[in-house]
Write a protein that holds these residues in place. Sequence first.
Motif, short mmCIF file in Angstrom:
data_model
loop_
_atom_site.label_atom_id
_atom_site.label_comp_id
_atom_site.label_asym_id
_atom_site.label_seq_id
_atom_site.Cartn_x
_atom_site.Cartn_y
_atom_site.Cartn_z
N PRO A 138 36.99 27.97 -72.49
CA PRO A 138 36.63 28.12 -73.86
C PRO A 138 35.16 27.75 -74.07
O PRO A 138 34.71 26.68 -73.69
CB PRO A 138 37.56 27.16 -74.57
N GLU A 139 34.42 28.65 -74.64
CA GLU A 139 33.02 28.39 -74.97
C GLU A 139 32.93 28.14 -76.48
O GLU A 139 33.95 27.94 -77.13
CB GLU A 139 32.16 29.60 -74.56
N LEU A 140 31.69 28.22 -77.00
CA LEU A 140 31.49 27.90 -78.41
C LEU A 140 32.44 28.64 -79.37
O LEU A 140 33.06 28.02 -80.23
CB LEU A 140 30.02 28.15 -78.77
N PRO A 141 32.59 29.96 -79.26
CA PRO A 141 33.45 30.66 -80.23
C PRO A 141 34.92 30.22 -80.16
O PRO A 141 35.60 30.18 -81.20
CB PRO A 141 33.30 32.13 -79.84
N LEU A 175 23.77 28.48 -83.26
CA LEU A 175 23.99 29.11 -84.56
C LEU A 175 23.42 28.25 -85.70
O LEU A 175 23.58 28.57 -86.87
CB LEU A 175 25.49 29.35 -84.80
N GLY A 176 22.74 27.16 -85.33
CA GLY A 176 22.18 26.28 -86.36
C GLY A 176 20.96 26.90 -87.03
O GLY A 176 20.33 27.82 -86.51
N GLY A 235 28.48 29.58 -72.60
CA GLY A 235 29.08 29.62 -71.27
C GLY A 235 28.83 30.96 -70.62
O GLY A 235 28.04 31.78 -71.12
N ASN A 236 29.50 31.19 -69.51
CA ASN A 236 29.19 32.36 -68.69
C ASN A 236 29.44 33.68 -69.39
O ASN A 236 28.65 34.61 -69.30
CB ASN A 236 29.97 32.28 -67.38
N ILE A 237 30.54 33.79 -70.12
CA ILE A 237 30.85 35.06 -70.77
C ILE A 237 29.76 35.44 -71.76
O ILE A 237 29.19 36.54 -71.71
CB ILE A 237 32.18 35.00 -71.54
N TYR A 238 29.46 34.53 -72.68
CA TYR A 238 28.52 34.89 -73.75
C TYR A 238 27.08 34.92 -73.28
O TYR A 238 26.27 35.67 -73.85
CB TYR A 238 28.74 33.97 -74.96
N ALA A 239 26.75 34.16 -72.24
CA ALA A 239 25.42 34.29 -71.65
C ALA A 239 25.25 35.70 -71.08
O ALA A 239 24.25 36.39 -71.34
CB ALA A 239 25.22 33.24 -70.55
N VAL A 240 26.25 36.15 -70.32
CA VAL A 240 26.19 37.48 -69.71
C VAL A 240 26.15 38.57 -70.79
O VAL A 240 25.38 39.54 -70.69
CB VAL A 240 27.39 37.67 -68.75
N GLU A 241 26.95 38.41 -71.81
CA GLU A 241 26.99 39.42 -72.89
C GLU A 241 25.68 39.47 -73.66
O GLU A 241 25.17 40.56 -73.99
CB GLU A 241 28.14 39.11 -73.83
N ALA A 242 25.12 38.31 -73.97
CA ALA A 242 23.86 38.29 -74.73
C ALA A 242 22.73 38.91 -73.92
O ALA A 242 21.89 39.64 -74.46
CB ALA A 242 23.52 36.85 -75.13
N ARG A 254 18.27 37.04 -81.08
CA ARG A 254 19.12 37.83 -81.97
C ARG A 254 20.45 38.16 -81.30
O ARG A 254 21.52 38.06 -81.92
CB ARG A 254 18.38 39.13 -82.34
N ALA A 255 20.39 38.55 -80.02
CA ALA A 255 21.61 38.95 -79.32
C ALA A 255 22.57 37.77 -79.15
O ALA A 255 23.78 37.92 -79.34
CB ALA A 255 21.25 39.52 -77.94
N LEU A 256 22.02 36.63 -78.82
CA LEU A 256 22.86 35.46 -78.61
C LEU A 256 23.61 35.10 -79.89
O LEU A 256 24.83 34.89 -79.89
CB LEU A 256 21.97 34.29 -78.16
N ARG A 257 22.88 35.04 -80.98
CA ARG A 257 23.53 34.67 -82.25
C ARG A 257 24.53 35.74 -82.70
O ARG A 257 25.61 35.43 -83.20
CB ARG A 257 22.46 34.40 -83.32
#
Length: 277
Positions: free
Chosen positions: A2-5, A137-138, A171-178, A203-206
Amino acid sequence: MPELPEAETIARGLDLVLPGRTVRSVEVLRPDVVRGPPDEFAGAVSGRRIRDVGRRGKNIVLSLDLVRVVVNLGMTGRVLTSAGAHPDARSTHPAVVFHLEDGGRATYDDVRRFGMLSALGPRAWRRWTRSLGPEPLGRTFTAARLGEILAASRAPIRSLLLDQRRIAGVGNIYAVEALWAARIDPRTPARLLDPARVARLHRALRRVLRSAIAAGGTTLRNYRDASGEEGRFGRALRAYGRSGEPCVRCRAPVERIVFGGRSAFRCPRCQPGLPAR
DNA sequence: AGTGTATCCTGCAGGC
DNA sequence: TGCCTGCAGGATACAC
């Protein structure tokens, strides 16, 4: 994990049902997921009222009177609630059970037990939260702020994004996706990203994190929200886990690369590496 | 400062 | 069906 989301989704679900309720007792079934002696952990939490449930990075934070319980979910950690006193059928590997005075319970469940629960007083809390990087997201996490963080490191951008001391929650999923969305090769040294790429990555990360929260997170195998529901972001993944499949942007086959001990995925056409020299 | 490797632990998928 | 290998959302410690 589980990552941030996923942590955010679980925390929101818990915050709907736990505040105002009091922990009667804590049952530590698996001592290895608790920081410190189990009886100390149970003693620090028992008898206290839950004020609210939030999140810091990938961690769920239960704020009780005088103490915070920080839940790091590891790879397979979950927090499930049940109204009744009967054992929760969704909990396959219960590790810590919080029994509430009204007869309900919240269960920390973890197949692999890489997760960790800590009970922190105010001083320990401040020390811990200061050790983590900013929340992506801050309000203060601007492209300029990201640029400063990147400029200080020659590590591959994917490795930097995973470093919780620099940015919390990715984490790995959202780093790769961004990185796919920003069209940046995951191996690019962070400090070599030009301002345009930094802005795209910001922009992509957020955007990716917000979309994933809106979808209730990503379930690959184990993840469930506090009600036991799966996340729906899995079908929105564009790069993660798609090696050999055509890039949805350009049709070139997505490739899997391994560095830093973990898999990354990239489209060799729209995420080109730096020119060799 | 960075990388690779190993460790914690269990389950699942795929090859044979 | 069984056995084997590799892989997994994370964090940390170690040697180099």
